[in-house]
Design a protein around this motif. Structure first.
Motif, PDB file in Angstrom:
ATOM      1  N   ASP A  64      38.007  86.193 -17.756  1.00 23.38           N
ATOM      2  CA  ASP A  64      37.588  87.591 -17.629  1.00 23.38           C
ATOM      3  C   ASP A  64      37.428  87.937 -16.143  1.00 23.38           C
ATOM      4  OD1 ASP A  64      35.119  86.632 -16.832  1.00 23.38           O
ATOM      5  OD2 ASP A  64      34.013  87.341 -18.593  1.00 23.38           O
ATOM      6  N   ALA A  65      37.013  89.160 -15.862  1.00 22.59           N
ATOM      7  CA  ALA A  65      36.995  89.642 -14.479  1.00 22.59           C
ATOM      8  C   ALA A  65      36.068  88.815 -13.592  1.00 22.59           C
ATOM      9  CB  ALA A  65      36.590  91.113 -14.449  1.00 22.59           C
ATOM     10  N   ILE A  66      34.926  88.415 -14.134  1.00 23.99           N
ATOM     11  CA  ILE A  66      33.980  87.633 -13.331  1.00 23.99           C
ATOM     12  C   ILE A  66      34.572  86.256 -13.027  1.00 23.99           C
ATOM     13  CG2 ILE A  66      31.698  86.520 -13.369  1.00 23.99           C
ATOM     14  CD1 ILE A  66      30.747  88.896 -15.092  1.00 23.99           C
ATOM     15  N   ASP A  67      35.206  85.683 -14.038  1.00 19.37           N
ATOM     16  CA  ASP A  67      35.832  84.370 -13.863  1.00 19.37           C
ATOM     17  C   ASP A  67      36.999  84.476 -12.867  1.00 19.37           C
ATOM     18  OD1 ASP A  67      35.758  81.635 -14.657  1.00 19.37           O
ATOM     19  OD2 ASP A  67      37.533  81.953 -15.909  1.00 19.37           O
ATOM     20  N   ALA A  68      37.728  85.585 -12.923  1.00 21.21           N
ATOM     21  CA  ALA A  68      38.875  85.787 -12.020  1.00 21.21           C
ATOM     22  C   ALA A  68      38.402  85.895 -10.566  1.00 21.21           C
ATOM     23  CB  ALA A  68      39.638  87.045 -12.416  1.00 21.21           C
ATOM     24  N   LYS A  69      37.278  86.582 -10.391  1.00 16.57           N
ATOM     25  CA  LYS A  69      36.692  86.724  -9.067  1.00 16.57           C
ATOM     26  C   LYS A  69      36.335  85.343  -8.493  1.00 16.57           C
ATOM     27  CE  LYS A  69      33.979  90.532  -7.669  1.00 16.57           C
ATOM     28  NZ  LYS A  69      32.990  91.526  -7.898  1.00 16.57           N
ATOM     29  N   ARG A  70      35.715  84.529  -9.314  1.00 13.08           N
ATOM     30  CA  ARG A  70      35.325  83.181  -8.868  1.00 13.08           C
ATOM     31  C   ARG A  70      36.560  82.328  -8.584  1.00 13.08           C
ATOM     32  NH1 ARG A  70      30.901  83.288 -12.669  1.00 13.08           N
ATOM     33  NH2 ARG A  70      29.183  84.206 -11.496  1.00 13.08           N
ATOM     34  N   ALA A  71      37.565  82.485  -9.432  1.00 10.59           N
ATOM     35  CA  ALA A  71      38.806  81.707  -9.231  1.00 10.59           C
ATOM     36  C   ALA A  71      39.419  82.073  -7.878  1.00 10.59           C
ATOM     37  CB  ALA A  71      39.799  82.001 -10.359  1.00 10.59           C
ATOM     38  N   PHE A  72      39.441  83.367  -7.575  1.00 13.52           N
ATOM     39  CA  PHE A  72      40.014  83.813  -6.298  1.00 13.52           C
ATOM     40  C   PHE A  72      39.188  83.281  -5.128  1.00 13.52           C
ATOM     41  CE2 PHE A  72      40.317  86.701  -2.735  1.00 13.52           C
ATOM     42  CZ  PHE A  72      41.685  86.770  -2.542  1.00 13.52           C
TER      43      PHE A  72
END
Lengths: 315, 283
Positions: free
Chosen positions: A135-143
C-alpha cells in the motif's frame, strides 16, 4: 492514498536532500511532478524509449549520482532488461526503478499493459533489489530504503488506493525488508505479496468469525528476501498458503517453496497465483476474482488446508 | 604528447606528429596480430579502428594514465565491443594496461575477455551486446553538463551496430538535449558479420540520417590522421552532438585480411603472423 502520489512526495524530498540526484521519465512525468516543480534542470525525459532511459541512467549514475527512473512497468522492464542488467545492475549503480502499474493494475487497458512476471524477471537480474509494496505507506518506506541503499532497486508500484490496516502492536518505524504480521493465528500461515495483502487481511477477518485463526505475513522484499523471518514463521506453522499477484514461476510462492526444500521443512503448501499468464482484460478486482487470488479464494484455500491438516493429525 | 591546451589540440598536425601517430598505430596493429596468433579473435574489426583509437588516445583524449581512477579525464566508450583487441592494444601502447596483462590476451584464463569488461584497467563499461554505448555516453555527457565539468565523451560505434534501434533512440535524445561535447565515431568499414552492410540492412545515406536527427556530421577517411584530427577538433567544439563517419577498411594494414569476411574472427597461424608483421614493418 495512492502509491504513486505517496512516492511523488518522497522523490521531491530525495531531490532536496541530494543535490546531484537526477530523475528520468520515458514520456512519463506524473510521478515526478513535485520534483520537476522544484528541480526542473534535474529531470530529463528521454521520450518513449525505455532502453535509452536505462542507458542514460547508467551514464549518469557512473559518476556516483543517484538516479530515479520511472515509466510503465511492463514497457520499462521488458524493453530495457538488457540495459538494466548489463549497464546498471552488473556495475551495481545507484538507480531506483519505479515500475508504475505492475501486475494487473492496468487490467482494463488490455494484456499489453499487464505485467504479471515482473518480480520473476527482476529477481533474475543480478544485484537488483526487488520490492513489491502492498500500500502507499509501504511504498513510501520501500522508496526510502531504496534511495539510501547501494546498488539498483526495482519497486513495483500498483494501482491501489486503500491502506491495509495494521495491527495495534505494529511499529511506527518498521524494517521495510521484513514486513510485520497483519494478523495473528496458528491454524495456517498466509504469506502474501502486493495487492493480495488486503485480500488476505479481509479473509483473515472472515475466517476468524468461524473460529479459524490465520497468521498473515506480507512479504514486500523479494530480494533481499527476509529468509530468517519467513523460515521461522513456516517452522511454527501447521500449513502454508502463498498468495500473489504474479505468475506461478519465480515470485513469492516459488521462493517459499525453494526455501522449504532448502531448509527441509515439511508442511502442506498451497500456492495461489495468476498461473502461467493473464490473457484476459478486466478491472483488477475482477481479474483477482477470476484468477483466484482474492479474499474468497483465500478463505476457501485456508479451509481446505486446515481441514486436511486436521484430518492428518487425527488418527 | 597530450596537451590540455585547446589551441594545441586544434591546430593542424605537423608531419612529425603524423609520423609519430603512425608509429603508435603500427605498434598497436602488431599487438593485435600477436594476440590473434595466441587465440581466436575478432581481427578485421579491430584493425579498422586502430587509427581512430590512436589519434584519440595520443592526441585528443585528456587522460592521466597514472590516475584514471580519479574520474577526472575524458571518457571513451567502445560500444562496438568486438573491437576489444584494438582497445586493449591501444591501452597497452598508452601505458594504461600493463604488458603482463596484455600478453595473456588470447590465452585461456586470461584476465582479458573477447569483449571489453568493466574492471579491466582503462575499460569504462562492459560492451559486446551492441547498441548500448551511445545512450550511456549521452548520460555521461548530461551528467558532465549538470556538474559543469569540462569532460568530453567519445563513443565508437560499428556501422553494423547501427542496425540496433537503441542507437537511434539515443541519437534522438542527445540531439534534443543538445549534448556536447559528445562525439560518436562510426567505424564505417562497410562489413558486418554476414556480409556488406548495404546488403544486410542498408545504412546509406548514413550522413543524412545523423544530420536529420540533429547531429553535426563529418565524413572522413578513418585512416588519415590529418583528416581525422580536423574532424575531431571540429566535433569537440560543436554546440551539438557530433558524429564522425570514419570510412575505414576492415582488416586495415594487412593486405590479405583487408575486406575479407574470413578475417572477421579468426586465429593466425605462425606463418600468417610472420607475413602480416613483415608487411606492417615494410609500410
Amino acid at each position: 492514498m495512492d502509491m504513486r502520489n505517496a512516492v511523488a512526495d518522497e522523490i521531491a524530498e530525495a531531490g532536496r536532500r541530494d543535490a546531484r540526484l537526477v530523475s528520468i521519465g520515458a514520456d512519463t512525468r506524473l510521478i515526478f511532478k513535485h520534483f520537476i516543480e522544484l528541480f526542473p534542470e534535474r529531470f530529463v525525459d528521454v521520450g518513449i524509449a525505455e532502453a535509452t532511459a536505462f542507458g542514460v541512467a547508467a551514464g549518469l549514475a557512473r559518476s556516483g549520482r543517484c538516479v530515479i527512473v520511472s515509466a510503465i512497468a511492463a514497457f520499462l522492464l521488458r524493453r530495457g532488461l538488457e540495459q538494466l542488467r548489463i549497464d546498471i545492475a552488473e556495475p551495481m549503480l545507484r538507480v531506483v526503478i519505479l515500475g508504475v502499474g505492475g501486475g494487473i493494475s492496468y487490467g482494463p487497458l488490455g494484456t499489453t499493459h499487464l505485467f504479471c512476471e515482473d518480480l520473476a524477471l527482476a529477481r533474475l537480474v543480478p544485484n537488483l533489489s526487488v520490492l513489491a509494496p502492498f500500500d502507499a505507506i509501504d511504498a513510501k518506506r520501500a522508496f526510502q530504503w531504496a534511495i539510501k541503499t547501494p546498488g539498483p532497486t526495482y519497486i513495483r508500484l500498483i494501482s491501489s488506493e486503500r491502506l491495509v490496516p495494521r495491527l495495534p502492536s505494529s511499529s511506527s518505524d518498521p524494517n521495510p525488508l521484513v514486513a510485520e504480521k497483519l494478523h495473528e493465528g496458528a491454524d495456517a500461515l498466509v504469506l502474501v505479496a502486493g495487492r493480495c495483502v488486503l485480500e488476505a487481511v479481509t479473509a483473515a477477518g472472515e475466517l476468524a468469525e468461524t473460529g479459524v485463526m490465520i497468521g498473515v505475513r506480507p512479504v514486500t522484499s523479494l530480494r533481499p528476501f527476509p529468509t530468517e523471518t519467513i523460515v521461522d514463521d513456516i517452522r511454527r506453522s501447521k500449513c502454508v498458503l502463498t498468495v500473489e499477484e504474479h505468475v506461478h514461476l519465480g515470485g513469492l510462492g516459488a521462493t517459499v517453496a525453494e526455501l522449504m526444500i532448502q531448509f527441509s521443512i515439511v508442511r502442506p503448501l498451497v500456492r495461489l497465483d495468476l498461473g502461467e499468464a493473464v490473457t484476459r482484460h478486466g478491472s483488477p478486482e475482477a481479474l483477482m476474482r477470476s484468477c483466484g487470488v482474492d479474499a474468497g479464494a483465500i478463505v476457501s484455500a485456508v479451509r481446505g488446508l486446515v481441514a486436511s491438516s486436521r484430518a492428518r493429525s487425527t488418527p | 604528447m597530450v596537451s590540455n591546451d585547446k589551441q594545441a589540440i586544434e591546430r593542424p598536425l605537423s608531419s612529425a606528429e603524423v609520423a609519430e601517430l603512425e608509429l603508435h598505430a603500427r605498434s598497436i596493429r602488431r599487438y593485435i596480430l600477436e594476440a590473434a596468433a595466441r587465440g581466436r579473435q575478432h581481427i578485421g574489426s579491430a584493425l579498422s579502428i586502430v587509427d581512430i583509437l590512436t589519434i584519440l588516445y595520443f592526441r585528443h583524449l585528456r587522460l592521466d594514465p597514472s590516475n584514471l581512477e580519479s574520474g577526472a579525464g575524458d571518457r571513451f566508450l567502445l560500444s562496438k565491443g568486438h573491437g576489444a583487441s584494438a582497445l586493449y592494444a591501444t591501452l597497452l601502447e598508452r601505458g594504461i594496461l600493463a604488458k603482463e596483462i596484455f600478453s595473456t590476451f588470447g590465452l585461456p584464463d586470461s584476465r582479458l575477455c573477447g569483449h571489453p569488461t568493466a574492471g579491466t584497467p582503462g575499460v569504462e563499461i562492459s560492451t559486446g551486446s551492441l547498441g548500448h554505448g551511445l545512450a550511456i555516453a549521452a548520460g555521461m555527457a548530461l551528467g558532465a553538463r549538470l556538474d559543469r565539468s569540462p569532460m568530453r565523451v567519445v563513443v565508437c560505434l560499428g556501422d553494423g551496430e547501427l542496425n540496433e534501434g537503441s542507437n537511434w533512440e539515443a541519437a534522438l535524445f542527445s540531439a534534443h538535449q543538445k549534448l556536447a561535447p559528445l562525439v560518436a565515431i562510426v567505424d564505417r568499414n562497410g562489413l558486418q558479420q554476414e556480409g556488406p552492410t548495404e546488403e544486410v540492412a542498408s545504412l546509406e545515406p548514413l550522413a543524412h540520417k545523423w544530420e536529420s536527427f540533429g547531429w553535426s556530421v563529418c565524413c572522413v577517411c578513418g585512416h588519415d590522421f590529418p583528416a581525422l584530427h580536423a574532424a575531431l577538433s571540429a566535433s569537440f567544439s560543436s554546440k551539438r552532438p557530433a558524429a564522425v563517419i570514419a570510412k575505414t577498411t576492415k582488416g586495415r594494414g594487412v593486405s590479405f585480411m583487408e575486406n575479407r569476411m574470413e578475417w572477421h574472427m579468426a586465429q593466425l597461424s605462425g606463418s600468417e603472423l610472420d607475413r602480416a608483421l613483415l608487411e606492417l614493418n615494410q609500410n
